[in-house]
Design a protein around this motif. Structure first.
Motif, PDB file in Angstrom:
ATOM      1  N   GLN A 262       0.817  -1.216   0.000  1.00  0.00           N
ATOM      2  CA  GLN A 262       0.000   0.000   0.000  1.00  0.00           C
ATOM      3  C   GLN A 262       0.855   1.273   0.000  1.00  0.00           C
ATOM      4  O   GLN A 262       0.451   2.299   0.545  1.00  0.00           O
ATOM      5  CB  GLN A 262      -0.968   0.004   1.202  1.00  0.00           C
ATOM      6  CG  GLN A 262      -2.007  -1.104   1.137  1.00  0.00           C
ATOM      7  CD  GLN A 262      -2.963  -1.063   2.316  1.00  0.00           C
ATOM      8  OE1 GLN A 262      -2.623  -0.562   3.386  1.00  0.00           O
ATOM      9  NE2 GLN A 262      -4.158  -1.580   2.119  1.00  0.00           N
ATOM     10  N   THR A 263       2.032   1.197  -0.594  1.00  0.00           N
ATOM     11  CA  THR A 263       2.854   2.387  -0.815  1.00  0.00           C
ATOM     12  C   THR A 263       2.885   2.681  -2.312  1.00  0.00           C
ATOM     13  O   THR A 263       2.709   1.786  -3.139  1.00  0.00           O
ATOM     14  CB  THR A 263       4.289   2.182  -0.313  1.00  0.00           C
ATOM     15  OG1 THR A 263       4.876   1.069  -1.005  1.00  0.00           O
ATOM     16  CG2 THR A 263       4.317   1.917   1.170  1.00  0.00           C
ATOM     17  N   ILE A 264       3.096   3.936  -2.646  1.00  0.00           N
ATOM     18  CA  ILE A 264       3.063   4.340  -4.051  1.00  0.00           C
ATOM     19  C   ILE A 264       4.271   3.783  -4.812  1.00  0.00           C
ATOM     20  O   ILE A 264       4.138   3.238  -5.901  1.00  0.00           O
ATOM     21  CB  ILE A 264       3.028   5.880  -4.160  1.00  0.00           C
ATOM     22  CG1 ILE A 264       1.740   6.411  -3.525  1.00  0.00           C
ATOM     23  CG2 ILE A 264       3.142   6.319  -5.616  1.00  0.00           C
ATOM     24  CD1 ILE A 264       1.659   7.924  -3.494  1.00  0.00           C
ATOM     25  N   PHE A 265       5.449   3.919  -4.225  1.00  0.00           N
ATOM     26  CA  PHE A 265       6.667   3.510  -4.921  1.00  0.00           C
ATOM     27  C   PHE A 265       7.044   2.055  -4.671  1.00  0.00           C
ATOM     28  O   PHE A 265       7.848   1.494  -5.413  1.00  0.00           O
ATOM     29  CB  PHE A 265       7.831   4.417  -4.506  1.00  0.00           C
ATOM     30  CG  PHE A 265       7.642   5.845  -4.927  1.00  0.00           C
ATOM     31  CD1 PHE A 265       7.802   6.212  -6.254  1.00  0.00           C
ATOM     32  CD2 PHE A 265       7.298   6.808  -4.006  1.00  0.00           C
ATOM     33  CE1 PHE A 265       7.628   7.522  -6.650  1.00  0.00           C
ATOM     34  CE2 PHE A 265       7.132   8.131  -4.387  1.00  0.00           C
ATOM     35  CZ  PHE A 265       7.287   8.491  -5.715  1.00  0.00           C
ATOM     36  N   GLY A 266       6.482   1.445  -3.636  1.00  0.00           N
ATOM     37  CA  GLY A 266       6.768   0.043  -3.375  1.00  0.00           C
ATOM     38  C   GLY A 266       8.243  -0.212  -3.102  1.00  0.00           C
ATOM     39  O   GLY A 266       8.916   0.566  -2.418  1.00  0.00           O
ATOM     40  N   PRO A 267       8.805  -1.310  -3.667  1.00  0.00           N
ATOM     41  CA  PRO A 267      10.214  -1.648  -3.426  1.00  0.00           C
ATOM     42  C   PRO A 267      11.204  -0.604  -3.946  1.00  0.00           C
ATOM     43  O   PRO A 267      12.406  -0.691  -3.647  1.00  0.00           O
ATOM     44  CB  PRO A 267      10.387  -2.973  -4.189  1.00  0.00           C
ATOM     45  CG  PRO A 267       9.008  -3.538  -4.310  1.00  0.00           C
ATOM     46  CD  PRO A 267       8.106  -2.351  -4.437  1.00  0.00           C
ATOM     47  N   ILE A 268      10.727   0.363  -4.717  1.00  0.00           N
ATOM     48  CA  ILE A 268      11.626   1.425  -5.197  1.00  0.00           C
ATOM     49  C   ILE A 268      12.202   2.192  -4.007  1.00  0.00           C
ATOM     50  O   ILE A 268      13.259   2.828  -4.118  1.00  0.00           O
ATOM     51  CB  ILE A 268      10.889   2.371  -6.164  1.00  0.00           C
ATOM     52  CG1 ILE A 268      10.414   1.596  -7.395  1.00  0.00           C
ATOM     53  CG2 ILE A 268      11.769   3.515  -6.609  1.00  0.00           C
ATOM     54  CD1 ILE A 268       9.646   2.427  -8.397  1.00  0.00           C
ATOM     55  N   TRP A 269      11.526   2.113  -2.851  1.00  0.00           N
ATOM     56  CA  TRP A 269      12.059   2.760  -1.645  1.00  0.00           C
ATOM     57  C   TRP A 269      13.415   2.181  -1.267  1.00  0.00           C
ATOM     58  O   TRP A 269      14.195   2.834  -0.573  1.00  0.00           O
ATOM     59  CB  TRP A 269      11.077   2.614  -0.481  1.00  0.00           C
ATOM     60  CG  TRP A 269       9.954   3.594  -0.540  1.00  0.00           C
ATOM     61  CD1 TRP A 269       8.643   3.340  -0.804  1.00  0.00           C
ATOM     62  CD2 TRP A 269      10.036   5.009  -0.325  1.00  0.00           C
ATOM     63  NE1 TRP A 269       7.906   4.491  -0.779  1.00  0.00           N
ATOM     64  CE2 TRP A 269       8.732   5.537  -0.486  1.00  0.00           C
ATOM     65  CE3 TRP A 269      11.078   5.881  -0.022  1.00  0.00           C
ATOM     66  CZ2 TRP A 269       8.459   6.893  -0.344  1.00  0.00           C
ATOM     67  CZ3 TRP A 269      10.809   7.234   0.124  1.00  0.00           C
ATOM     68  CH2 TRP A 269       9.509   7.724  -0.038  1.00  0.00           C
ATOM     69  N   PHE A 270      13.701   0.956  -1.704  1.00  0.00           N
ATOM     70  CA  PHE A 270      15.032   0.387  -1.477  1.00  0.00           C
ATOM     71  C   PHE A 270      16.122   1.293  -2.046  1.00  0.00           C
ATOM     72  O   PHE A 270      17.220   1.387  -1.508  1.00  0.00           O
ATOM     73  CB  PHE A 270      15.142  -0.989  -2.144  1.00  0.00           C
ATOM     74  CG  PHE A 270      14.451  -2.091  -1.395  1.00  0.00           C
ATOM     75  CD1 PHE A 270      13.981  -1.900  -0.114  1.00  0.00           C
ATOM     76  CD2 PHE A 270      14.271  -3.326  -1.979  1.00  0.00           C
ATOM     77  CE1 PHE A 270      13.343  -2.914   0.578  1.00  0.00           C
ATOM     78  CE2 PHE A 270      13.633  -4.355  -1.301  1.00  0.00           C
ATOM     79  CZ  PHE A 270      13.172  -4.148  -0.020  1.00  0.00           C
ATOM     80  N   VAL A 271      15.790   1.965  -3.164  1.00  0.00           N
ATOM     81  CA  VAL A 271      16.737   2.830  -3.852  1.00  0.00           C
ATOM     82  C   VAL A 271      16.600   4.281  -3.389  1.00  0.00           C
ATOM     83  O   VAL A 271      17.594   4.993  -3.234  1.00  0.00           O
ATOM     84  CB  VAL A 271      16.545   2.738  -5.376  1.00  0.00           C
ATOM     85  CG1 VAL A 271      17.442   3.720  -6.105  1.00  0.00           C
ATOM     86  CG2 VAL A 271      16.798   1.314  -5.861  1.00  0.00           C
TER      87      VAL A 271
END
Length: 277
Positions: free
Chosen positions: A41-50
């Protein structure tokens, strides 16, 4: 003959690694849960890893390079800070997530039997996947600056990366197992641990080079095993820093002993922690 015998009577050093292989499907599900639920339920999803290491890197450049004017050993600041960030994130994430194992998973532990240590091990694996994503980001910036700049001088000690990750994994897992055993009874220590990890970062060459310190403070800093790991990583990939085989052996031995102590504490606590949580 019984197919399965469950008993609390076992050796204090026994990790039941055979059961980890037997419950590998559960390990896979726990790792998948850790990765999916964090960014659900986040907009960027796993992109937060970066995004997270990138934003941290930019803040460090503005604060420590532009304002505080802290040198980076002639290494491009973006690469200097990012190398420290991804390595420190690996340790801190592993430690923080394993140090709360009993309390966070009490309901699961109380319902069904499975190897108790499989949950902290799953945390290490999930953080390792996160590190792999952030390391790809590091390699992208690293490759660009390697081509466009002559300040970066990699060497054969790049091959030590798996060894460095094993050392950090042993240290974080050992510390996590020990502190989750203690905080199962004394929950106030969770708040102390959070601040202690933040302070530990400043005792590790993450945001500053070792050359900035006097010889006296360098000696004190090298009592921290993480300092040897950080410096070895920077030496191999960036050609700066200090590589000491004796220091790495000290870090490996320190981490191994910490893991043994953590396993002993964990095995002693798991037998009756449900009565105290």
């Amino acid at each position: 003959m019984w197919d399965k015998i469950i008993t609390s009577k076992k050796q204090f050093y026994d990790l039941n690694l055979g059961e980890l292989v037997e419950y590998r499907d559960l390990l896979y599900m726990l790792v998948k849960r850790d990765i999916i639920t964090v960014y659900k339920q986040t907009i960027f999803g796993p992109i937060w890893f970066v995004i997270q290491p990138l934003l941290t890197m930019l803040v460090y450049i503005v604060v420590f390079t532009n304002i505080a004017d802290i040198p980076t050993d002639e290494i491009p600041p973006a690469l200097f800070y990012l190398s420290g960030i991804i390595m420190w994130n690996f340790f801190s994430d592993c430690f923080n997530q394993t140090s709360d194992t009993f309390y966070e998973n009490a309901s699961l532990y109380g319902k069904v039997y499975f190897p108790r240590v499989i949950i902290p091990v799953s945390k290490i694996v999930s953080v390792l996947i996160k590190f792999a994503v952030q390391f790809l980001l590091f390699l992208f910036i690293y490759g660009y600056l390697l081509i466009s700049s002559d300040l970066i001088k990699p060497n054969i000690f790049i091959m030590l990366l798996p060894v460095l990750l094993v050392i950090m994994a042993m240290l974080s897992l050992g510390m996590g197992l020990f502190f989750t055993s203690v905080t199962a009874k004394y929950r106030d220590l969770k708040f102390v641990i959070t601040y202690a990890v933040q302070l530990l970062m400043f005792a590790t060459p993450v945001i500053y080079p070792v050359s900035l310190l006097s010889e006296k403070y360098q000696t004190i800093m090298y009592f921290n095993p993480l300092s040897h790991v950080m410096e070895s990583f920077k030496y191999g990939f960036l050609g700066k820093g200090e590589l000491s085989m004796e220091g790495l052996m000290y870090a490996a031995l320190f981490s191994f002993v910490t893991l043994i102590v953590g396993v002993i504490a964990f095995n002693r606590t798991e037998k009756n922690f449900m009565d105290t949580i």
